[in-house]
Design a protein around this motif. Sequence first.
Motif, PDB file in Angstrom:
ATOM      1  N   PRO A  88      45.402  33.487  37.131  1.00 47.13           N
ATOM      2  CA  PRO A  88      44.918  32.970  36.091  1.00 47.13           C
ATOM      3  C   PRO A  88      44.878  31.018  36.140  1.00 47.13           C
ATOM      4  O   PRO A  88      43.474  30.962  35.263  1.00 47.13           O
ATOM      5  N   HIS A  89      44.901  31.002  37.429  1.00 51.00           N
ATOM      6  CA  HIS A  89      45.320  29.639  37.613  1.00 51.00           C
ATOM      7  C   HIS A  89      43.814  29.587  38.875  1.00 51.00           C
ATOM      8  O   HIS A  89      43.737  27.920  39.158  1.00 51.00           O
ATOM      9  N   TYR A  90      43.446  30.067  39.143  1.00 47.76           N
ATOM     10  CA  TYR A  90      41.872  30.836  39.956  1.00 47.76           C
ATOM     11  C   TYR A  90      40.821  29.985  38.701  1.00 47.76           C
ATOM     12  O   TYR A  90      40.736  31.336  38.018  1.00 47.76           O
ATOM     13  N   THR A  91      39.908  29.556  39.910  1.00 45.74           N
ATOM     14  CA  THR A  91      38.819  29.908  39.158  1.00 45.74           C
ATOM     15  C   THR A  91      38.197  31.117  39.930  1.00 45.74           C
ATOM     16  O   THR A  91      38.518  31.930  40.056  1.00 45.74           O
ATOM     17  N   GLU A  94      37.301  31.101  43.479  1.00 46.10           N
ATOM     18  CA  GLU A  94      38.835  31.377  43.860  1.00 46.10           C
ATOM     19  C   GLU A  94      39.242  32.530  44.094  1.00 46.10           C
ATOM     20  O   GLU A  94      39.436  33.336  44.908  1.00 46.10           O
ATOM     21  N   ASN A  95      38.734  33.387  42.945  1.00 44.62           N
ATOM     22  CA  ASN A  95      39.372  34.911  42.895  1.00 44.62           C
ATOM     23  C   ASN A  95      38.426  35.346  43.863  1.00 44.62           C
ATOM     24  O   ASN A  95      38.687  36.219  44.693  1.00 44.62           O
ATOM     25  N   TYR A 132      37.703  29.908  34.493  1.00 45.54           N
ATOM     26  CA  TYR A 132      38.954  30.714  34.729  1.00 45.54           C
ATOM     27  C   TYR A 132      38.509  32.228  33.683  1.00 45.54           C
ATOM     28  O   TYR A 132      38.543  32.050  33.212  1.00 45.54           O
ATOM     29  N   ASN A 134      41.103  33.056  32.096  1.00 38.53           N
ATOM     30  CA  ASN A 134      41.034  33.158  30.077  1.00 38.53           C
ATOM     31  C   ASN A 134      39.477  32.799  29.744  1.00 38.53           C
ATOM     32  O   ASN A 134      39.685  32.612  28.163  1.00 38.53           O
TER      33      ASN A 134
END
Length: 316
Positions: A88-91, A94-95, A132, A134
């Motif tokens: 969840p805290h990776y763009t 980045e994921n 992100y 979410n």
Amino acid sequence: MIKLSHVSKQFGETLAVKDVSLEVAEGETLAILGTSGSGKTTLLRMLNRLIDASSGEIFINNKNIATQEAETLRRSIGYVLQGYGLFPHYTVAENIAVVPRLLHWPEATIKDRTRELLQKLQLPPEQYSNAYPNALSGGQKQRVGLARALAADPPILLMDEPFGALDPLTRAEVKKSFKALDELKKKTIILVTHDVSEAFELGSRIALMDKGALLQIGNAAELLFEPDGNFVRSFLEQQKLQLTLQHLTLQNIWEQLPDAILDKETFLQPHQTLWEAMELLAQSGEQIYIKASIGTTNKMICFAEIGRVLQNSNQR
């Protein structure tokens, strides 16, 4: 490419997977189908050693996976989860880059690969790279999850109920993107699902499990026309007509059709489904002949002949 030999998995007193042996060829898509608790997800997770087998052996490219480092093995296998599994805290970018970074790819190569996959999955990079999870819809999250699994271009892709959390409309859209993705044409794919139609739609072969045991493995025609036992027959019974029309082709019933001499233009071809054949028959208003493209044999198709084959299959 993948071979399971007498594989079992025990959790305490429960035997979750019972003496399963099967082989998956390179480039094949195997759909593992079964009810909840049938052992299909446990079987899938043993392939990348998220769970180790209690007994038996698993080989990938003739190498016993038990002799390999689990982390190294997992980096060579793509894995798509039902619940997306995004950090969840990776763009989004980045994921997708997680495995290529673990493999120490150059940053420029990672960036190019990420953009390429986002474009192929209909997620414009300029809009989604820095978003992100979410901020994404369910369908978008599933596409990102698929992109992450494909990022390092692994030869094997494992998919655990990948479309199960999506609503029917989004599910259809994501599956359409999945089937059209050229990245998958060279992959060996094992897909777990409890959706019968999905298994028949996406799998070149289907493995049906119940209570940890593999009951039958085969193509659509073999499961529908030659069910191995009462469970297989009853499991498919309610959807048999729909499955037969949508997923069997004229080639599947070729030998059961009468020979004919072609003296007119042909409209149907052996790769078309029975549903497509019946639609064309209905539009024609006359007898249509299938194109003779299997060896030197010509075949005649009409409503009566398709109906006869379906009736014969239902009597088995």
